[in-house]
Design an enzyme around this catalytic site. Sequence first.
Site, PDB file in Angstrom:
ATOM      1  N   LYS A 181     -16.115   3.445   5.786  1.00 36.86           N
ATOM      2  CA  LYS A 181     -16.684   3.217   4.448  1.00 36.86           C
ATOM      3  C   LYS A 181     -15.949   2.003   3.892  1.00 36.86           C
ATOM      4  O   LYS A 181     -14.819   2.094   3.430  1.00 36.86           O
ATOM      5  CB  LYS A 181     -16.433   4.454   3.575  1.00 36.86           C
ATOM      6  CG  LYS A 181     -17.329   4.613   2.365  1.00 36.86           C
ATOM      7  CD  LYS A 181     -17.201   3.564   1.302  1.00 36.86           C
ATOM      8  CE  LYS A 181     -16.029   3.723   0.365  1.00 36.86           C
ATOM      9  NZ  LYS A 181     -15.935   2.570  -0.603  1.00 36.86           N
ATOM     10  N   GLU A 256      -1.905   2.509   3.575  1.00 39.18           N
ATOM     11  CA  GLU A 256      -1.259   1.222   3.337  1.00 39.18           C
ATOM     12  C   GLU A 256      -1.691   0.775   1.955  1.00 39.18           C
ATOM     13  O   GLU A 256      -2.885   0.621   1.694  1.00 39.18           O
ATOM     14  CB  GLU A 256      -1.647   0.218   4.409  1.00 39.18           C
ATOM     15  CG  GLU A 256      -0.599  -0.875   4.598  1.00 39.18           C
ATOM     16  CD  GLU A 256      -0.817  -2.048   3.669  1.00 39.18           C
ATOM     17  OE1 GLU A 256       0.014  -2.231   2.743  1.00 39.18           O
ATOM     18  OE2 GLU A 256      -1.806  -2.762   3.840  1.00 39.18           O
ATOM     19  N   CYS A 290      -1.872  -7.778  -0.262  1.00 34.57           N
ATOM     20  CA  CYS A 290      -0.802  -6.790  -0.517  1.00 34.57           C
ATOM     21  C   CYS A 290       0.541  -7.445  -0.269  1.00 34.57           C
ATOM     22  O   CYS A 290       1.556  -7.020  -0.793  1.00 34.57           O
ATOM     23  CB  CYS A 290      -0.885  -5.561   0.374  1.00 34.57           C
ATOM     24  SG  CYS A 290      -2.425  -5.264   1.123  1.00 34.57           S
ATOM     25  N   GLU A 391       2.299  -4.083  -9.331  1.00 35.15           N
ATOM     26  CA  GLU A 391       1.464  -5.014  -8.586  1.00 35.15           C
ATOM     27  C   GLU A 391       0.326  -5.528  -9.468  1.00 35.15           C
ATOM     28  O   GLU A 391      -0.346  -4.748 -10.131  1.00 35.15           O
ATOM     29  CB  GLU A 391       0.878  -4.298  -7.363  1.00 35.15           C
ATOM     30  CG  GLU A 391       0.110  -5.213  -6.449  1.00 35.15           C
ATOM     31  CD  GLU A 391      -0.391  -4.515  -5.205  1.00 35.15           C
ATOM     32  OE1 GLU A 391      -0.979  -3.425  -5.327  1.00 35.15           O
ATOM     33  OE2 GLU A 391      -0.190  -5.063  -4.105  1.00 35.15           O
TER      34      GLU A 391
HETATM   35  C1  UN1 Z   1      -2.716  -8.133   3.075  1.00 37.12           C
HETATM   36  O1  UN1 Z   1      -1.656  -8.609   2.684  1.00 37.12           O
HETATM   37  O2  UN1 Z   1      -3.444  -7.532   2.302  1.00 37.12           O
HETATM   38  O3  UN1 Z   1      -0.089 -11.017   6.667  1.00 37.12           O
HETATM   39  C2  UN1 Z   1      -3.130  -8.318   4.497  1.00 37.12           C
HETATM   40  C3  UN1 Z   1      -1.042 -11.606   6.170  1.00 37.12           C
HETATM   41  C4  UN1 Z   1      -2.409 -11.352   6.732  1.00 37.12           C
HETATM   42  C5  UN1 Z   1      -2.868  -9.960   6.392  1.00 37.12           C
HETATM   43  C6  UN1 Z   1      -2.564  -9.626   4.972  1.00 37.12           C
HETATM   44  N1  UN1 Z   1      -2.380 -11.532   8.138  1.00 37.12           N
HETATM   45  O4  UN1 Z   1      -0.883 -12.402   5.272  1.00 37.12           O
END
Ligand code: UN1
Length: 499
Positions: A181, A256, A290, A391
Amino acid sequence: MAAAKHITRQANNLIGGKWVRARTRHTFEDRNPANAGDLVGVFPASGAHDVADAVAAAKEAFQSWRLVPAPKRAEILFRAGELLTARKEQYARDMTREMGKVLIESRSDVQEAIDTAFYMAGEGRRLFGQTTPSELPNKFAMSVRAPVGVCGMITPWNFPMAIPSWKLFPALVCGNTCVIKPAEDTPLSALHLVETLIDAGLPKGVVNIVFGFGPEAGAPLVEHPDVTAISFTGSSEVGRWVGQTAAACMKPCSLEMGGKNAMIVMEDANLELAVEGALWGAFGTTGQRCTATSRILLHKKIARPFTQQLVERAGRLRVGDGLKKDVQMGPQVNEQQIETSRRYVEIALWEGATLLTGGKRLQGKAHAPGCFFAPTILSGVLPTMRIAQEEVFGPVVTLLQFDSLEQAIEIANSVSYGLSASIYTRDVNRGYQAMRDLETGIVYINAPTIGAEVHLPFGGVKQTGNGHREGGIGALDFYTTWKSVYVDYSDRLQRAQID
Ligand code: UN1
């Protein structure tokens, strides 16, 4: 290419190899965040019955897919990797159109899925377990990996193809079937990934996609008793519910969630390199990673020149439609995210921070129809302020100051998240000390907090997740369960721990 821009995709769910409308008969719109007038697609807004159909299809397909030799399963992933390579440009353009990130970044998102396809396909001839001596004579002992069954996946909008690939590809090579999803902001990129798998030869029912919103389509997936494992990437708030719900059903669950990632700049750092890294870490993907750099910790001795350069460079970033050449930062994904950025700037100012640049929505002629927020830098930030703890998930970065490496590490570690951190220094001893003491799942030396590669574990400590990792062989640990096998060829009863 220009003509393709206005095509509106009408999509259905994929359940048991058939493209079907949602039983709810409801739909939702996928719109371009750089231009609200551009309708990218119309997707089914599914409900619990649609999810149940998809889970039933996946459950049935599992009985044959688990028996396909892993190297054969992997061949489909290899083909998918090749198809994605051929389709990269088109998929990247569509991704920018639905999500906003600039084209070079959308290409890298598709590339990350390609890398994951080839890496996980290689696992088809590995999926190693252990063989080990038995304590008894004429007895053989080994451990093998077995698939877990039907895997439910809920994926976010910020890496709309890469993150679904982190989940689907390892799950598939291990012999699981899947129901995914994807985020309602980026259904098209997930659809492209699934279509690629089908074109690569994936049998019916092995992957099913159900579009829709969290409460109506995501929640029933988490709760369904035939879903044997759940993988979620998204907000901490939803992740907590997913984790609690999965725990109540004794379901393995990989979460995550957020980050509040710090970059430490020591007084001996290559300042130009650090400024360059900060710009990329903080404003790449419009700060919607993130792993985005959201706190820059500056040694007092270099705080002033670093700040001057960063503010000057941030002010010059070209913000606009990510499909346009020369644009360096795209829009935020939707109105809600813009509102979050705006509100956090307000909170920071109320807390006593100083706004050095940005801080507002961009509404000039070029920006009016989209969700554009100016690259924003706040200084005078203290580690305990909300703006230094929570965040934002937007192009908003905070500057803090320190006197010693020990203090910098203490500040870096003083948040509830633990995803990524970085240090700029030319002193190898400090680099290693930071590598050891930063409480995060990912550490960079002389690079910003973003840029993880798919063959290393991705994930974090503390509130960032619940201990699982995506990427690397860690992903296999989530999508398989260990089976220990003892083969006794002594032709007599042997009693472990007794004979
Ligand atoms: C994320 O930070 O949401 O490490 C994923 C990175 C990417 C993936 C990020 N390869 O910046």
